[in-house]
Design a protein around this motif. Sequence first.
Motif, PDB file in Angstrom:
ATOM      1  N   THR A 437       0.863  -1.177   0.000  1.00  0.00           N
ATOM      2  CA  THR A 437       0.000   0.000   0.000  1.00  0.00           C
ATOM      3  C   THR A 437       0.907   1.237   0.000  1.00  0.00           C
ATOM      4  O   THR A 437       2.108   1.133   0.270  1.00  0.00           O
ATOM      5  CB  THR A 437      -0.899   0.032   1.254  1.00  0.00           C
ATOM      6  OG1 THR A 437      -0.109   0.398   2.396  1.00  0.00           O
ATOM      7  CG2 THR A 437      -1.560  -1.326   1.502  1.00  0.00           C
ATOM      8  N   SER A 439       1.320   3.311   2.179  1.00  0.00           N
ATOM      9  CA  SER A 439       1.904   3.525   3.502  1.00  0.00           C
ATOM     10  C   SER A 439       2.846   2.409   3.927  1.00  0.00           C
ATOM     11  O   SER A 439       3.420   2.470   5.020  1.00  0.00           O
ATOM     12  CB  SER A 439       0.791   3.666   4.544  1.00  0.00           C
ATOM     13  OG  SER A 439      -0.048   4.753   4.225  1.00  0.00           O
ATOM     14  N   GLY A 440       2.993   1.384   3.087  1.00  0.00           N
ATOM     15  CA  GLY A 440       3.879   0.280   3.429  1.00  0.00           C
ATOM     16  C   GLY A 440       3.189  -1.063   3.244  1.00  0.00           C
ATOM     17  O   GLY A 440       1.997  -1.146   2.941  1.00  0.00           O
ATOM     18  N   LYS A 475       4.287  -3.339   7.991  1.00  0.00           N
ATOM     19  CA  LYS A 475       3.978  -2.133   8.766  1.00  0.00           C
ATOM     20  C   LYS A 475       2.662  -2.262   9.531  1.00  0.00           C
ATOM     21  O   LYS A 475       2.338  -1.411  10.373  1.00  0.00           O
ATOM     22  CB  LYS A 475       3.909  -0.920   7.844  1.00  0.00           C
ATOM     23  CG  LYS A 475       5.170  -0.706   7.007  1.00  0.00           C
ATOM     24  CD  LYS A 475       6.413  -0.539   7.868  1.00  0.00           C
ATOM     25  CE  LYS A 475       7.651  -0.277   7.021  1.00  0.00           C
ATOM     26  NZ  LYS A 475       8.885  -0.231   7.843  1.00  0.00           N
ATOM     27  N   THR A 634      -7.738  -0.644   4.819  1.00  0.00           N
ATOM     28  CA  THR A 634      -7.681   0.820   4.868  1.00  0.00           C
ATOM     29  C   THR A 634      -7.429   1.318   6.293  1.00  0.00           C
ATOM     30  O   THR A 634      -6.630   2.241   6.513  1.00  0.00           O
ATOM     31  CB  THR A 634      -8.996   1.415   4.329  1.00  0.00           C
ATOM     32  OG1 THR A 634      -9.185   1.004   2.979  1.00  0.00           O
ATOM     33  CG2 THR A 634      -8.972   2.932   4.393  1.00  0.00           C
ATOM     34  N   GLU A 637      -3.862   0.691   7.301  1.00  0.00           N
ATOM     35  CA  GLU A 637      -2.980   1.664   6.670  1.00  0.00           C
ATOM     36  C   GLU A 637      -3.035   3.005   7.407  1.00  0.00           C
ATOM     37  O   GLU A 637      -2.007   3.673   7.597  1.00  0.00           O
ATOM     38  CB  GLU A 637      -3.378   1.847   5.205  1.00  0.00           C
ATOM     39  CG  GLU A 637      -2.402   2.659   4.392  1.00  0.00           C
ATOM     40  CD  GLU A 637      -2.800   2.774   2.935  1.00  0.00           C
ATOM     41  OE1 GLU A 637      -2.049   3.393   2.174  1.00  0.00           O
ATOM     42  OE2 GLU A 637      -3.869   2.242   2.557  1.00  0.00           O
ATOM     43  N   SER A 638      -4.211   3.383   7.874  1.00  0.00           N
ATOM     44  CA  SER A 638      -4.355   4.677   8.552  1.00  0.00           C
ATOM     45  C   SER A 638      -3.661   4.708   9.911  1.00  0.00           C
ATOM     46  O   SER A 638      -3.376   5.777  10.448  1.00  0.00           O
ATOM     47  CB  SER A 638      -5.842   5.002   8.735  1.00  0.00           C
ATOM     48  OG  SER A 638      -6.422   4.197   9.750  1.00  0.00           O
ATOM     49  N   ILE A 640      -0.687   3.244  10.609  1.00  0.00           N
ATOM     50  CA  ILE A 640       0.750   2.981  10.517  1.00  0.00           C
ATOM     51  C   ILE A 640       1.590   4.159  11.006  1.00  0.00           C
ATOM     52  O   ILE A 640       2.483   4.000  11.851  1.00  0.00           O
ATOM     53  CB  ILE A 640       1.125   2.600   9.068  1.00  0.00           C
ATOM     54  CG1 ILE A 640       0.538   1.225   8.716  1.00  0.00           C
ATOM     55  CG2 ILE A 640       2.640   2.603   8.887  1.00  0.00           C
ATOM     56  CD1 ILE A 640       0.714   0.830   7.251  1.00  0.00           C
ATOM     57  N   GLU A 641       1.323   5.330  10.493  1.00  0.00           N
ATOM     58  CA  GLU A 641       2.168   6.481  10.815  1.00  0.00           C
ATOM     59  C   GLU A 641       2.070   6.831  12.305  1.00  0.00           C
ATOM     60  O   GLU A 641       0.998   7.035  12.851  1.00  0.00           O
ATOM     61  CB  GLU A 641       1.767   7.691   9.973  1.00  0.00           C
ATOM     62  CG  GLU A 641       2.685   8.889  10.161  1.00  0.00           C
ATOM     63  CD  GLU A 641       2.343  10.057   9.256  1.00  0.00           C
ATOM     64  OE1 GLU A 641       2.962  11.122   9.407  1.00  0.00           O
ATOM     65  OE2 GLU A 641       1.442   9.900   8.394  1.00  0.00           O
TER      66      GLU A 641
END
Length: 727
Positions: A437, A439-440, A475, A634, A637-638, A640-641
């Motif tokens: 994705t 984001s990783g 991730k 989704t 992914e949101s 991860i950061e």
Amino acid sequence: MTITKVAVIGAGSMGSGIAALCASAGLDVVLLDQNAEGAQKGVDIQVKRRGFYLPSDASRITASDDYALLEDRDWVIEAIFEDLGAKHALYAAIEPHLKPSAILSSNTSTLPLANLVEGVPVSRRERFGITHFFNPPKVMRLVELIASGETEAALRTTIEQTLGKIALECRDTPGFIANRVGCYWMAAGVARAREFGVSYELADAAFGRAFGIPRTGIFGLLDYIGLQLVGPIWNSLESALPAGDPLLDVPLGCDEFIAGLVERGLTGRTGEGGFYRGRDEVINSDYEYVARTQPDDPVIGLKDPREVMDTDSPGGRFARAVFLDTLRYCCEVAPEIAEHVALIDDGLTLGFGWKKGIFALADAIGIDRVASAYGSKPPALVTAAAAAGGFFVDGKVLSSEGQLQELREREGVVSLRSLDLETVVCLPAGAVHAVSTPSGRIGIIDLHTPMNSLPTAALEVLRAAVDSISSADLKALVIGNDAPVFCAGADLASIAAAGESGSAERVKELIADGSNTLRQLKFAPVPVVAAVRGVALGGGLELALSCDRIVAHADSQLAFPEVNVGLYPGWSGTISALERLRAAGVADYHQKAFDFITSTKPFPNAFVAKEQGFLAADDVVLMSPDHVLARAITEAESLIEGYAPPADVAIELYSGPALDREWPLEKTTENDHVIAAKLAQMYTGEGSLSFNEFADREVEFDVPLVLLPANVDRAKHMAATRKPLRN
């Protein structure tokens, strides 16, 4: 176009049901009827019938008779009675109140779009369509859709992603898809039963379980629909069909016997009885009820449709004829009603409860076998399917013209087969796949056990997923796959065997293995998301509660049934429940957790679980099961950061009045209380414990329960029968 404001006109059973569905999905709804009192009555009926996921959802509906309330609506659904003149008059009356961009659709089940649109202003016709919901709208996933262009796209997105239904792409033909083929199947079944002289009981049993047909069978389903509706439904369809349509050879709309039942008030489940009365009586030719008997036919008890069709008996001949009749009809009308055969199968599975549609059933029986059953004149589509290797081949489907074509994924739906995956872990009980994705890389934990259950080998897959985070550069992790269920829990046979061994060490090792594994997920260095649909039971719910986020289908069954197996949740579930309830601000969170665990009952739906605090505020509840996996990816992914694993925070022990002070409860046994008392004891004490310390305590207190002879019997009985032993 984004649809957020909806109006439904017509507050009868169907209209109010659609309004309740839309409100439950979070839409702003206006429900209109001839008077405001009638509209409000529709809302009240839906509350009583549990048409809302939460009773508070009813507050999203404004009940009125004022057409001025239509002025800001994005989508207006007409759900009045099936009269073309009345519908045209309504369209004319409401048009001055509709904004130019509003979509207008009819919930008709019989009237063609071409006829309906004649009463719609030219300026509205591109924003007009048919959206045929099936009753009850909350339960039935099928919506037949006839529209075009941007209107079709907007309606499809709302129907499927917001309301959680499946929008079946239909052509503008009589009965559309589901009723066209479903009504033929039932009419042919009635005709064949009389031709072969088989009883209602034998007909419903012979073309029943082995074919994946709902247990009602044909005659039971007619009772369920309501025999008073047979005339109107079938007559309407029969009158709209072209001459020569085979359904006209088996007319049910004017059936004299059914008419006689209706005249006597015997309308099925809506009356005193129909073909059947209760479970023990059946009607005879003189309209008298007699004792229902077990049919004496060799097909009874057979589970393979091939065996049923090969049996030379009244039941076998009947079932064979009904199957071949229905398949032939579906083949003949396919070019008229649908682009490809999967749409017709969807009509039967979603509209009539078949486990497999007629074409998938033909593939399961064997397409060559089916072709030969027709002798020298099989339907053209059967011949085409035999040449292609089936109606469904390697992700492709046979078109209505006989050519294989790609079977497209629906918008917003992903499956493991549709993703570009790299398998980074492959074990007998499951695998871990990596998907890239922006984001990783996200790892997807794909269990291969029955109902994604958690025997020791499946726990090994979970641990391997955590171990692969660094080596595979993952991730985030998502737990989910293409199965219709999330996880049915621990392996009951292992629990029973451990308890029967009498070894406390063996029992502790078994429980601690699951507890430690789920804690590895909880405190993993990357976010973990559960994609929950179907069931999350026992260890399956504990697995979900161990995740940073849960994406759950609204109708998922979430429960801790461990008391029925002779223990309480031992894989950190009792502690996760405390942690989540406390975070939700529930004052008596120990008592609420205790009550839910000892009840063994699932939440009515995932919205209720969230309302009560077992699902967190950030957890996501979706109306569509098909979109759960995509949303879980989704959500992962949101997260991860900036992600940091949760802290091992302290949780207070309980120090108030006994948690089990109201026991014994009605319909509980002494052994139920032994388990409940041990859970209460585990929760109770002075001070606080960290999550890990509390989870270790959970294991220690659970071990003696598994060793009790009465609980060994519970575990063995549940493993063998899938039914609780009330000892």
